[in-house]
Scaffold this active site. Structure first.
Site, PDB file in Angstrom:
ATOM      1  N   LYS A 122      -8.524  -1.272   1.358  1.00 26.47           N
ATOM      2  CA  LYS A 122      -9.752  -1.730   2.204  1.00 26.47           C
ATOM      3  C   LYS A 122     -10.517  -2.749   1.613  1.00 26.47           C
ATOM      4  CE  LYS A 122      -9.834  -0.532   5.875  1.00 26.47           C
ATOM      5  NZ  LYS A 122      -8.865  -1.041   6.958  1.00 26.47           N
ATOM      6  N   GLU A 146       0.669  -1.280   0.035  1.00 23.52           N
ATOM      7  CA  GLU A 146      -0.086  -0.025  -0.094  1.00 23.52           C
ATOM      8  C   GLU A 146       0.893   1.261  -0.105  1.00 23.52           C
ATOM      9  OE1 GLU A 146      -3.704   2.095   2.470  1.00 23.52           O
ATOM     10  OE2 GLU A 146      -3.155  -0.043   2.923  1.00 23.52           O
TER      11      GLU A 146
END
Length: 450
Positions: free
Chosen positions: A265, A249
Site C-alpha cells: 500500500k 505482491e
C-alpha cells in the site's frame, strides 16, 4: 516454458525479478491429472459437481494425495496450481454480485499436477519432480512417477517453439471509467470515509481491448516480463483462456507452519532521472497518507492471520519498507505468524481471502462499496495465483498487474487504496502509472527472448 507451451493447461509460476529475499523459485507444469473448478459457488472435479462448501471440497481433494515435504527440493513438489478469482469472496460473505459479469470466468480453477519442473535461481539448479499421483498403489505410483519424469525430460529436450512477432491489440483500449467518473468515484469513497462507513477502499478501473487474430500470448508474456519483471509473475494457458501476471505482491506463503504475507500500500511513479527518482522514493517513504494506508491494511491482515495462527505469534517484522520496480515505487510491509496445529493451507486462504490490501477496511464493507462503484466483476484481478502443494506448502500472489485474454478480449485493471487524505486527481494518475507497462507490452512489435 516454450518447450511445454502447447501442452494442455500450462502453469508457469515465474520469479521474473530477482530479489535478495524474494523470487528464488520458479515452477512450470502442464498435463494435470485432474481439475478443480468453482462456478457460481458450485465446486466440481473433472466436470462432476460436488456437494458442499467449495473450500471444504478443496481440502478433501488435496487430502487424497498425502505427501511428505522434501526440504532439499524447491517447495512446490506437486499439488494444485492455478487461480482463485476475487469473486470467490461471495462464497465467504453475503455480498452483492456486480451489475456486469465481465468475461464470465470461473471463480476458481486449480489443476492437480503430478509433475513439476522446479527452478532454484539462487543456486542455479533445476529438477523434474514426479510424484506418481493419482496412483494409490505404491508400485504403480512409482512406475508412473518414473514414466512421467521421462516424458517431461523428453519434452524439455525438444526445440523450443518459434518466437512470433506480436501484432498487438486490434482495437483501442476502453475503460469503464472516464477520468471525470473515476475522480468522482474517489470523491464518493472519501465522503463515505468521512461519514464513518469505512476507513479505506481499493477502487480500480477496468481496461479492455480486442486483440488481433494473430495475437501470440507467449510473446506478449515475454514482453511483459521483460518490461515489468516481478517476483510473483505467472503465465496460465488454460485452453482459450490466458492469464498473464506481473505481480510484485505476495499474498500468502506457508512454509511448514510459518506464514508470511507482504501487503503493498503506497505507490508513486518512477522517473528516468536518477535524482528525481530518488526524490520521489523519499517522498513516498515520508508520506503520511501512504503510511497510514499501509498501516491500516497491516492491522487488517494481523486480524485475519490471528484467526488461524497461534496466539501471540503474529508479528510485523517490516513496516512500510520501500521496494522499487520497473515503473513504480511501493511501500511494502511484512506480516508473519505460526499456523495453529489444527489449521492448514486451505484454512489460511479462507481466513484471509481476498487480500486486505486490495479490498480495504473494514473488509466486508469495502467489498460492498467496490461492487457498487466499479459495477463490473473483478474476476481474476485482486484474487490470487499460485500453488497449494500436496506436501502442505503454499505460495500465492495478489493478482495485480494481471491480464486475462479470453475469446479475443484482453482485460486488466489498475487501482489504488483510497483514504480520507487521498487526492482524487493523484489517485487517477496512480492507476495510469500502474497500467503503463502493460500498455507498453501490448504495443511492442518485436519479440523478446525469455
Amino acid at each position: 516454458m516454450r518447450c511445454l507451451a502447447h501442452r494442455p493447461h500450462l502453469t508457469f509460476l515465474d520469479s521474473a525479478a530477482m530479489h535478495t529475499l524474494l523470487g528464488r523459485y520458479s515452477y512450470l507444469s502442464c498435463e494435470p491429472f485432474s481439475t478443480y473448478v468453482v462456478e457460481n459457488g458450485q465446486a466440481s472435479y473433472d466436470g462432476e459437481p460436488l456437494d458442499g462448501d467449495p473450500w471444504e471440497v478443496l481440502r478433501s481433494l488435496l487430502a487424497k494425495y498425502p505427501q511428505e515435504h522434501d526440504p532439499d527440493l524447491p517447495p512446490f513438489q506437486g499439488g494444485a496450481a492455478g487461480f482463485l478469482a476475487y469473486d470467490l469472496n461471495r462464497t465467504l460473505e453475503r455480498l452483492p454480485a456486480p451489475a456486469i459479469a465481465g468475461q464470465h470466468l470461473p471463480q476458481s480453477m486449480l489443476h492437480f499436477y503430478d509433475v513439476v519442473v522446479s527452478f532454484d535461481h539462487r543456486d542455479k539448479r533445476c529438477w523434474i519432480v514426479s510424484t506418481g499421483w493419482p496412483e494409490q498403489d505404491p508400485a504403480r505410483r512409482a512406475e508412473r512417477a518414473r514414466r512421467r519424469a521421462d516424458e517431461f525430460a523428453a519434452l524439455l529436450a525438444r526445440p523450443r517453439s518459434p518466437r512470433i512477432v506480436l501484432p498487438g491489440t486490434a482495437g483501442a483500449w476502453r475503460s469503464n471509467f472516464s477520468r471525470a467518473r473515476y475522480i468522482a468515484a474517489v470523491q464518493r469513497v472519501i465522503e463515505l470515509i468521512l461519514a464513518g462507513d469505512l476507513f479505506q477502499a481499493n477502487i480500480a478501473q477496468r481496461f479492455s481491448a480486442r486483440v488481433s487474430r494473430l495475437f501470440d500470448p507467449l510473446t506478449f508474456y515475454s514482453q511483459l516480463r521483460s518490461l515489468n519483471p516481478a517476483p510473483f509473475a505467472a503465465l496460465l494457458r488454460y485452453g482459450k483462456l490466458t492469464i498473464a501476471s506481473s505481480s510484485p505482491e505476495r499474498f500468502l506463503k506457508l512454509d511448514g507452519r510459518q506464514v508470511e504475507t507482504r501487503p503493498i500500500k503506497g505507490t508513486c511513479a518512477r522517473s528516468t532521472d536518477c535524482v528525481e527518482d530518488r526524490r520521489r522514493a523519499e517522498l513516498l517513504l515520508a508520506s503520511e497518507k501512504d503510511r497510514a494506508e499501509n498501516i491500516m491494511i497491516v492491522d487488517l491482515l494481523r486480524n485475519d492471520l490471528s484467526r488461524v495462527c497461534l496466539p501471540h505469534s503474529v508479528d510485523v517484522p517490516a513496516l512500510c519498507n520501500l521496494e522499487s520496480y520497473a515503473s513504480v515505487h511501493h511501500l511494502v510491509s511484512v506480516v508473519t505468524g505460526e499456523l495453529a496445529d489444527n489449521q492448514d493451507a486451505v484454512a489460511l486462504l479462507r481466513a484471509c481471502f481476498p487480500g486486505g490490501s486490495v479490498t480495504g477496511a473494514p473488509k466486508v464493507r469495502s467489498m460492498e462499496i467496490i461492487s457498487e462503484i466499479e459495477q463490473v466483476a473483478r474476476e481474476v484481478y485482486c484474487g490470487a495465483i499460485g500453488f497449494i502443494g500436496f506436501n502442505g506448502q503454499m505460495d500465492t500472489n495478489i493478482a495485480i498487474r494481471t491480464v486475462t485474454i479470453d475469446d479475443g478480449l484482453a482485460v486488466f485493471h489498475a487501482g489504488g487504496g483510497i483514504t480520507a487524505m487521498s487526492d482524487p486527481e493523484a489517485e487517477y494518475e496512480e492507476t495510469l502509472a500502474k497500467a503503463q507497462r502493460i500498455f507498453d507490452a501490448f504495443r511492442a512489435e518485436t519479440s523478446a527472448t525469455l
